[in-house]
Motif scaffolding. Structure first.
Motif, short mmCIF file in Angstrom:
data_model
loop_
_atom_site.label_atom_id
_atom_site.label_comp_id
_atom_site.label_asym_id
_atom_site.label_seq_id
_atom_site.Cartn_x
_atom_site.Cartn_y
_atom_site.Cartn_z
N PHE A 188 0.83 -1.20 0.00
CA PHE A 188 0.00 0.00 0.00
C PHE A 188 0.87 1.25 0.00
O PHE A 188 0.64 2.19 -0.76
CB PHE A 188 -0.92 0.00 1.22
CG PHE A 188 -1.67 1.28 1.42
CD1 PHE A 188 -2.77 1.56 0.66
CD2 PHE A 188 -1.23 2.20 2.35
CE1 PHE A 188 -3.46 2.75 0.83
CE2 PHE A 188 -1.91 3.38 2.53
CZ PHE A 188 -3.03 3.66 1.77
N TYR A 189 1.90 1.27 0.84
CA TYR A 189 2.77 2.43 0.93
C TYR A 189 3.60 2.63 -0.34
O TYR A 189 3.84 3.75 -0.77
CB TYR A 189 3.68 2.32 2.15
CG TYR A 189 2.91 2.31 3.44
CD1 TYR A 189 2.28 3.46 3.90
CD2 TYR A 189 2.79 1.16 4.21
CE1 TYR A 189 1.56 3.47 5.08
CE2 TYR A 189 2.06 1.15 5.39
CZ TYR A 189 1.46 2.31 5.82
OH TYR A 189 0.75 2.31 6.97
N ILE A 190 4.02 1.54 -0.94
CA ILE A 190 4.80 1.64 -2.18
C ILE A 190 3.95 2.24 -3.29
O ILE A 190 4.39 3.15 -4.01
CB ILE A 190 5.35 0.25 -2.58
CG1 ILE A 190 6.41 -0.18 -1.58
CG2 ILE A 190 5.93 0.29 -3.99
CD1 ILE A 190 6.88 -1.60 -1.76
N VAL A 191 2.71 1.76 -3.43
CA VAL A 191 1.83 2.30 -4.47
C VAL A 191 1.53 3.77 -4.19
O VAL A 191 1.52 4.60 -5.10
CB VAL A 191 0.54 1.46 -4.56
CG1 VAL A 191 -0.49 2.13 -5.45
CG2 VAL A 191 0.86 0.08 -5.09
N ALA A 192 1.33 4.11 -2.91
CA ALA A 192 1.05 5.51 -2.57
C ALA A 192 2.26 6.40 -2.89
O ALA A 192 2.09 7.50 -3.44
CB ALA A 192 0.70 5.62 -1.09
N MET A 193 3.46 5.94 -2.56
CA MET A 193 4.66 6.74 -2.86
C MET A 193 4.86 6.89 -4.36
O MET A 193 5.22 7.97 -4.85
CB MET A 193 5.90 6.10 -2.22
CG MET A 193 5.97 6.31 -0.74
SD MET A 193 7.51 5.79 -0.01
CE MET A 193 7.55 4.07 -0.39
N LEU A 194 4.62 5.81 -5.12
CA LEU A 194 4.76 5.92 -6.57
C LEU A 194 3.74 6.89 -7.15
O LEU A 194 4.06 7.66 -8.06
CB LEU A 194 4.58 4.54 -7.21
CG LEU A 194 5.73 3.57 -6.98
CD1 LEU A 194 5.37 2.20 -7.51
CD2 LEU A 194 6.99 4.08 -7.62
N PHE A 195 2.52 6.88 -6.62
CA PHE A 195 1.52 7.82 -7.09
C PHE A 195 1.97 9.26 -6.83
O PHE A 195 1.87 10.11 -7.71
CB PHE A 195 0.18 7.57 -6.41
CG PHE A 195 -0.84 8.62 -6.70
CD1 PHE A 195 -1.47 8.66 -7.93
CD2 PHE A 195 -1.15 9.59 -5.76
CE1 PHE A 195 -2.41 9.64 -8.21
CE2 PHE A 195 -2.08 10.57 -6.04
CZ PHE A 195 -2.71 10.58 -7.27
N VAL A 196 2.47 9.52 -5.64
CA VAL A 196 2.92 10.88 -5.31
C VAL A 196 4.08 11.29 -6.21
O VAL A 196 4.12 12.42 -6.73
CB VAL A 196 3.29 10.97 -3.81
CG1 VAL A 196 4.00 12.26 -3.51
CG2 VAL A 196 2.06 10.83 -2.95
N ILE A 197 5.02 10.39 -6.42
CA ILE A 197 6.18 10.72 -7.26
C ILE A 197 5.74 11.05 -8.68
O ILE A 197 6.14 12.08 -9.25
CB ILE A 197 7.20 9.56 -7.25
CG1 ILE A 197 7.88 9.49 -5.89
CG2 ILE A 197 8.23 9.73 -8.35
CD1 ILE A 197 8.72 8.24 -5.69
N PHE A 198 4.91 10.21 -9.27
CA PHE A 198 4.48 10.46 -10.64
C PHE A 198 3.55 11.66 -10.72
O PHE A 198 3.54 12.37 -11.73
CB PHE A 198 3.83 9.21 -11.24
CG PHE A 198 4.84 8.16 -11.60
CD1 PHE A 198 5.74 8.36 -12.62
CD2 PHE A 198 4.89 6.97 -10.91
CE1 PHE A 198 6.68 7.41 -12.96
CE2 PHE A 198 5.82 6.01 -11.22
CZ PHE A 198 6.72 6.22 -12.25
N ASP A 199 2.80 11.93 -9.69
CA ASP A 199 1.94 13.10 -9.67
C ASP A 199 2.77 14.38 -9.63
O ASP A 199 2.49 15.34 -10.35
CB ASP A 199 1.00 13.03 -8.47
CG ASP A 199 -0.11 14.03 -8.54
OD1 ASP A 199 -0.64 14.22 -9.65
OD2 ASP A 199 -0.46 14.61 -7.51
#
Length: 118
Positions: free
Chosen positions: A60-71
């Motif tokens: 969950f945290y990995i997907v959230a961090m990737l979303f923030v980075i790409f955003d």
């Protein structure tokens, strides 16, 4: 030359002074009546009966961090799009390089399975 830093220094001093004064003022004004119930780990005084909830999986945290980075990287494209005409070919090439690196990172994460929820 130091005039630019004077404003920053003044703001820093003001922030430290204001924070200290407000904390001291709060300590002087608020009532302080500790009771054994208030000194327990939970403010309500009710002891913890159930075990804490299970933690989220690291996925969950990995997907959230990737979303923030790409955003955030997508946000960097907005100023480029606004000033596309004055930048000319150089701006176009740098944007293509940026998007290529971004796409390579996305493909790498996809290949590693970081975007898989299960």
């Amino acid at each position: 030359m130091l005039q630019g830093y004077a404003v920053i220094g003044l703001m820093l001093i003001t922030a430290i002074l204001m924070g200290s004064v407000l904390l001291l003022l709060g300590r002087l004004i608020r009532p302080y009546r500790p009771t054994p119930a208030k000194l327990q780990p939970y403010e309500s005084g009710i002891p913890d009966v159930d075990p804490p909830k299970t933690r989220y999986t690291p996925r969950f945290y990995i997907v959230a961090m990737l979303f923030v980075i790409f955003d955030i990287e997508a946000i960097f494209l907005y100023p480029w799009a606004v000033s596309f005409v004055p930048l000319g070919a150089y701006g176009y090439v740098t944007a293509v390089v940026f998007l290529t690196i971004l796409l390579a990172g996305l493909l790498y994460e996809w290949k590693k399975g970081a975007l898989e929820w299960v």
